[in-house]
Design a protein around this motif. Structure first.
Motif, PDB file in Angstrom:
ATOM      1  N   ILE A  67      13.469  11.577  -6.635  1.00  0.00           N
ATOM      2  CA  ILE A  67      14.242  12.231  -7.842  1.00  0.00           C
ATOM      3  C   ILE A  67      14.029  13.886  -6.938  1.00  0.00           C
ATOM      4  CG2 ILE A  67      14.633  14.062  -9.878  1.00  0.00           C
ATOM      5  CD1 ILE A  67      13.684  11.310 -11.334  1.00  0.00           C
ATOM      6  N   ILE A  68      13.087  14.054  -6.479  1.00  0.00           N
ATOM      7  CA  ILE A  68      12.112  15.302  -6.244  1.00  0.00           C
ATOM      8  C   ILE A  68      12.756  14.741  -4.312  1.00  0.00           C
ATOM      9  CG2 ILE A  68      10.600  16.923  -5.271  1.00  0.00           C
ATOM     10  CD1 ILE A  68       9.926  17.300  -8.411  1.00  0.00           C
ATOM     11  N   LYS A  69      13.572  15.545  -3.500  1.00  0.00           N
ATOM     12  CA  LYS A  69      13.516  15.285  -2.051  1.00  0.00           C
ATOM     13  C   LYS A  69      12.380  16.158  -0.836  1.00  0.00           C
ATOM     14  CE  LYS A  69      17.441  11.953  -2.373  1.00  0.00           C
ATOM     15  NZ  LYS A  69      17.229  12.016  -4.361  1.00  0.00           N
ATOM     16  N   ASP A  70      12.672  17.117  -2.102  1.00  0.00           N
ATOM     17  CA  ASP A  70      12.567  18.363  -1.244  1.00  0.00           C
ATOM     18  C   ASP A  70      10.901  18.780  -1.506  1.00  0.00           C
ATOM     19  OD1 ASP A  70      12.153  20.478   0.765  1.00  0.00           O
ATOM     20  OD2 ASP A  70      13.418  22.057  -1.402  1.00  0.00           O
ATOM     21  N   TYR A  71       9.785  17.882  -0.652  1.00  0.00           N
ATOM     22  CA  TYR A  71       8.619  18.165  -0.465  1.00  0.00           C
ATOM     23  C   TYR A  71       8.528  18.058   0.826  1.00  0.00           C
ATOM     24  CZ  TYR A  71       8.531  13.175  -0.200  1.00  0.00           C
ATOM     25  OH  TYR A  71       8.907  11.425   0.785  1.00  0.00           O
ATOM     26  N   ALA A  72       6.651  18.179   1.031  1.00  0.00           N
ATOM     27  CA  ALA A  72       6.253  19.093   2.481  1.00  0.00           C
ATOM     28  C   ALA A  72       5.017  16.861   2.455  1.00  0.00           C
ATOM     29  CB  ALA A  72       5.344  19.962   2.415  1.00  0.00           C
ATOM     30  N   GLY A  73       4.568  16.818   3.375  1.00  0.00           N
ATOM     31  CA  GLY A  73       3.905  15.667   3.511  1.00  0.00           C
ATOM     32  C   GLY A  73       4.073  14.624   3.280  1.00  0.00           C
ATOM     33  N   GLN A  74       2.982  13.229   3.338  1.00  0.00           N
ATOM     34  CA  GLN A  74       4.130  12.414   3.345  1.00  0.00           C
ATOM     35  C   GLN A  74       4.148  11.098   2.382  1.00  0.00           C
ATOM     36  OE1 GLN A  74       4.699  10.344   6.735  1.00  0.00           O
ATOM     37  NE2 GLN A  74       4.148  11.342   8.244  1.00  0.00           N
ATOM     38  N   ALA A  75       5.060  10.730   2.068  1.00  0.00           N
ATOM     39  CA  ALA A  75       4.494   9.450   0.864  1.00  0.00           C
ATOM     40  C   ALA A  75       5.174   7.992   1.465  1.00  0.00           C
ATOM     41  CB  ALA A  75       5.233   9.375  -0.350  1.00  0.00           C
ATOM     42  N   VAL A  76       4.522   6.643   2.695  1.00  0.00           N
ATOM     43  CA  VAL A  76       4.891   6.129   2.137  1.00  0.00           C
ATOM     44  C   VAL A  76       4.387   4.943   1.629  1.00  0.00           C
ATOM     45  CG1 VAL A  76       4.607   4.432   4.900  1.00  0.00           C
ATOM     46  CG2 VAL A  76       4.993   7.085   5.265  1.00  0.00           C
ATOM     47  N   LEU A 115       2.459  21.190  -6.453  1.00  0.00           N
ATOM     48  CA  LEU A 115       1.765  20.526  -6.649  1.00  0.00           C
ATOM     49  C   LEU A 115       0.836  19.587  -5.411  1.00  0.00           C
ATOM     50  CD1 LEU A 115       1.098  16.720  -7.665  1.00  0.00           C
ATOM     51  CD2 LEU A 115       3.053  17.188  -6.234  1.00  0.00           C
ATOM     52  N   GLY A 116      -0.938  20.005  -5.547  1.00  0.00           N
ATOM     53  CA  GLY A 116      -0.887  19.597  -3.505  1.00  0.00           C
ATOM     54  C   GLY A 116      -1.408  20.877  -3.391  1.00  0.00           C
ATOM     55  N   PRO A 117      -1.803  20.319  -2.243  1.00  0.00           N
ATOM     56  CA  PRO A 117      -1.497  19.228  -1.189  1.00  0.00           C
ATOM     57  C   PRO A 117      -2.857  17.638  -2.037  1.00  0.00           C
ATOM     58  CG  PRO A 117      -3.503  20.559   0.057  1.00  0.00           C
ATOM     59  CD  PRO A 117      -2.683  21.312  -1.298  1.00  0.00           C
ATOM     60  N   ILE A 118      -1.952  16.636  -1.836  1.00  0.00           N
ATOM     61  CA  ILE A 118      -2.513  15.752  -2.445  1.00  0.00           C
ATOM     62  C   ILE A 118      -2.631  14.545  -1.090  1.00  0.00           C
ATOM     63  CG2 ILE A 118      -2.360  13.489  -3.893  1.00  0.00           C
ATOM     64  CD1 ILE A 118      -0.968  15.611  -6.249  1.00  0.00           C
ATOM     65  N   THR A 119      -4.061  13.492  -1.351  1.00  0.00           N
ATOM     66  CA  THR A 119      -3.982  12.756  -0.302  1.00  0.00           C
ATOM     67  C   THR A 119      -4.178  11.698  -0.828  1.00  0.00           C
ATOM     68  OG1 THR A 119      -3.993  14.263   1.536  1.00  0.00           O
ATOM     69  CG2 THR A 119      -4.668  12.106   1.642  1.00  0.00           C
ATOM     70  N   MET A 120      -4.060  10.568  -1.188  1.00  0.00           N
ATOM     71  CA  MET A 120      -4.366   9.574  -1.500  1.00  0.00           C
ATOM     72  C   MET A 120      -3.957   8.084  -0.786  1.00  0.00           C
ATOM     73  SD  MET A 120      -3.175   9.316  -5.602  1.00  0.00           S
ATOM     74  CE  MET A 120      -4.260   8.044  -6.044  1.00  0.00           C
ATOM     75  N   LYS A 121      -4.699   7.028  -1.509  1.00  0.00           N
ATOM     76  CA  LYS A 121      -3.833   6.144  -1.044  1.00  0.00           C
ATOM     77  C   LYS A 121      -3.693   5.112  -2.189  1.00  0.00           C
ATOM     78  CE  LYS A 121      -5.389   4.886   3.863  1.00  0.00           C
ATOM     79  NZ  LYS A 121      -5.891   6.549   4.269  1.00  0.00           N
ATOM     80  N   MET A 158       1.506  -1.387  -0.008  1.00  0.00           N
ATOM     81  CA  MET A 158      -0.100   0.050   0.169  1.00  0.00           C
ATOM     82  C   MET A 158       1.190   0.913  -0.099  1.00  0.00           C
ATOM     83  SD  MET A 158      -3.071   1.566   0.959  1.00  0.00           S
ATOM     84  CE  MET A 158      -4.208   0.902   1.967  1.00  0.00           C
ATOM     85  N   LEU A 159       0.884   2.351  -0.935  1.00  0.00           N
ATOM     86  CA  LEU A 159       0.833   3.680  -0.273  1.00  0.00           C
ATOM     87  C   LEU A 159       0.518   4.477  -0.296  1.00  0.00           C
ATOM     88  CD1 LEU A 159       3.499   5.227  -2.137  1.00  0.00           C
ATOM     89  CD2 LEU A 159       2.733   5.518  -3.843  1.00  0.00           C
ATOM     90  N   ASN A 160       0.784   4.937   0.603  1.00  0.00           N
ATOM     91  CA  ASN A 160      -0.313   5.697   1.435  1.00  0.00           C
ATOM     92  C   ASN A 160       0.342   7.579   0.979  1.00  0.00           C
ATOM     93  OD1 ASN A 160      -2.029   6.910   2.679  1.00  0.00           O
ATOM     94  ND2 ASN A 160      -1.221   5.560   5.333  1.00  0.00           N
ATOM     95  N   ILE A 161      -0.357   8.067   0.716  1.00  0.00           N
ATOM     96  CA  ILE A 161       0.062   9.487   0.572  1.00  0.00           C
ATOM     97  C   ILE A 161      -0.672  11.216   1.062  1.00  0.00           C
ATOM     98  CG2 ILE A 161      -0.130  11.565  -1.532  1.00  0.00           C
ATOM     99  CD1 ILE A 161       0.374   8.878  -3.251  1.00  0.00           C
ATOM    100  N   GLU A 162       0.091  11.502   1.808  1.00  0.00           N
ATOM    101  CA  GLU A 162      -0.751  12.348   2.887  1.00  0.00           C
ATOM    102  C   GLU A 162      -0.177  13.753   2.317  1.00  0.00           C
ATOM    103  OE1 GLU A 162      -2.093  10.252   6.797  1.00  0.00           O
ATOM    104  OE2 GLU A 162      -1.560  11.695   7.086  1.00  0.00           O
ATOM    105  N   ASN A 163      -1.037  14.257   2.633  1.00  0.00           N
ATOM    106  CA  ASN A 163      -0.996  16.527   2.387  1.00  0.00           C
ATOM    107  C   ASN A 163       0.460  15.929   1.636  1.00  0.00           C
ATOM    108  OD1 ASN A 163      -2.790  17.074   3.427  1.00  0.00           O
ATOM    109  ND2 ASN A 163      -2.408  16.429   5.238  1.00  0.00           N
ATOM    110  N   LEU A 164       0.691  15.893   0.435  1.00  0.00           N
ATOM    111  CA  LEU A 164       1.999  15.803   0.325  1.00  0.00           C
ATOM    112  C   LEU A 164       1.751  17.225  -1.173  1.00  0.00           C
ATOM    113  CD1 LEU A 164       4.531  14.656  -1.343  1.00  0.00           C
ATOM    114  CD2 LEU A 164       3.089  13.907  -3.300  1.00  0.00           C
ATOM    115  N   SER A 165       2.381  17.899  -1.022  1.00  0.00           N
ATOM    116  CA  SER A 165       2.683  18.918  -1.919  1.00  0.00           C
ATOM    117  C   SER A 165       4.252  19.582  -2.295  1.00  0.00           C
ATOM    118  CB  SER A 165       2.090  20.438  -1.770  1.00  0.00           C
ATOM    119  OG  SER A 165       2.394  20.387  -0.608  1.00  0.00           O
TER     120      SER A 165
END
Ligand SMILES: Nc1ncnc2c1ncn2[C@@H]1O[C@H](COP(=O)(O)OP(=O)(O)OP(=O)(O)O)[C@@H](O)[C@H]1O
Ligand SMILES: [Mg+2]
Length: 257
Positions: A54-63, A21-27, A1-8
């Motif tokens: 490739i982009i490491k500087d982002y806000a939120g989470q991708a798990v 981009l964002g904020p994006i939240t999705m599973k 499962m890829l959990n994306i929370e408030n990614l921007s």
């Protein structure tokens, strides 16, 4: 499962800050295949660049599977728009690159898998060539082979078929789906083609204008239907999505003004 929370994501330079981009939240469930549709510049490639590391500087989470997304931990396959083959390596060496990087032994089982994929994609004859000696469709198939050979936890593709003519494109889509059905890697791909999204997406994510957020997620009832392109429902769904996109984007442009 890829959990994306408030990614921007914002691109920062000393001149300005672009909120891209964002904020994006999705599973995204394991074994899903997600098609992303959205207007030019809304942040689709940016999204894939975050997921690929490739982009490491982002806000939120991708798990991914309980660990923060990290190409050092996860096996992430990325097919960029220009296919990403290394020009100084033969097709064979390109295809086996990920095994080499990850230090995976070339066992009998791995060799069987590699042979199967290479034959399925019809590139066995091209193994000694270099990328510059291939047609667009052949490069595309080599890039797909490379991605499947690495057996990724997450497969990302940025407009993977856009450079191909219509028939080669349909053929590449069919080959992709038949391989995907065999190995079912969790996949996120970006496309500008509504038909491609319906043909290849189990779920279709429609993004809003810049900075892109999720406008709609459609569970695709037609995914994995045989002879889909001749199916009347295919035309109905594509015209529905087309209207939704037109209305959505018109609506936003009005709201902005
Ligand atoms: N390196 C960068 N520095 C500053 N801004 C950027 C950079 N890369 C992209 N952008 C901006 O971020 C936004 C999103 O770009 P991105 O490439 O992700 O869009 P896209 O949805 O993939 O577009 P397209 O469909 O045209 O490929 C755009 O407004 C773009 O101008
Ligand atoms: Mg893009």
């Amino acid at each position: 499962m890829l959990n994306i929370e408030n990614l921007s994501v914002s691109y920062k330079s000393n001149r300005n800050n672009v909120h891209a981009l964002g904020p994006i939240t999705m599973k995204i469930e394991s074994g899903d295949i997600i098609a992303i549709l959205g207007p030019s510049g809304c942040g689709k490639s940016t999204f894939l660049h975050v997921l690929s590391g490739i982009i490491k500087d982002y806000a939120g989470q991708a798990v991914l599977n309980d660990a923060r997304l990290n190409p050092k931990i996860h096996n992430i396959g990325f097919i960029p728009q220009n296919f990403g083959l290394l020009p100084w390596r033969s097709v064979e060496k390109n295809c086996l690159l990920s095994l080499k990087i990850k230090g995976k032994p070339y066992t009998e089982d791995v060799k069987k898998r590699v042979d199967y994929i290479i034959n399925k994609l019809n590139i066995a004859e091209l193994m000694d060539r270099y990328p510059r000696e291939l047609s667009g469709g052949q490069k595309q198939r080599a890039a797909i082979a490379r991605a499947f050979i690495m057996n990724p936890d997450l497969l990302l593709m940025d407009e993977p078929f856009s450079a191909l003519d219509a028939l080669t494109r349909e053929e590449a889509q069919e080959l992709f789906i038949s391989l995907w059905n065999q190995y079912k890697p969790t996949t996120v791909f970006v496309t500008h083609s509504i038909e491609e999204a319906i043909y290849m997406g189990k779920k279709i994510v429609i993004m809003s204008n810049t900075p892109g957020t999720i406008a709609e997620i459609i569970e695709n009832p037609l995914f994995n239907t045989e002879n889909l392109r001749q199916n009347e429902e295919f035309l109905k769904l594509s015209s529905h999505i087309r209207n939704m996109i037109k209305e959505g984007w018109k609506h936003e442009i009005k709201e902005e003004n």
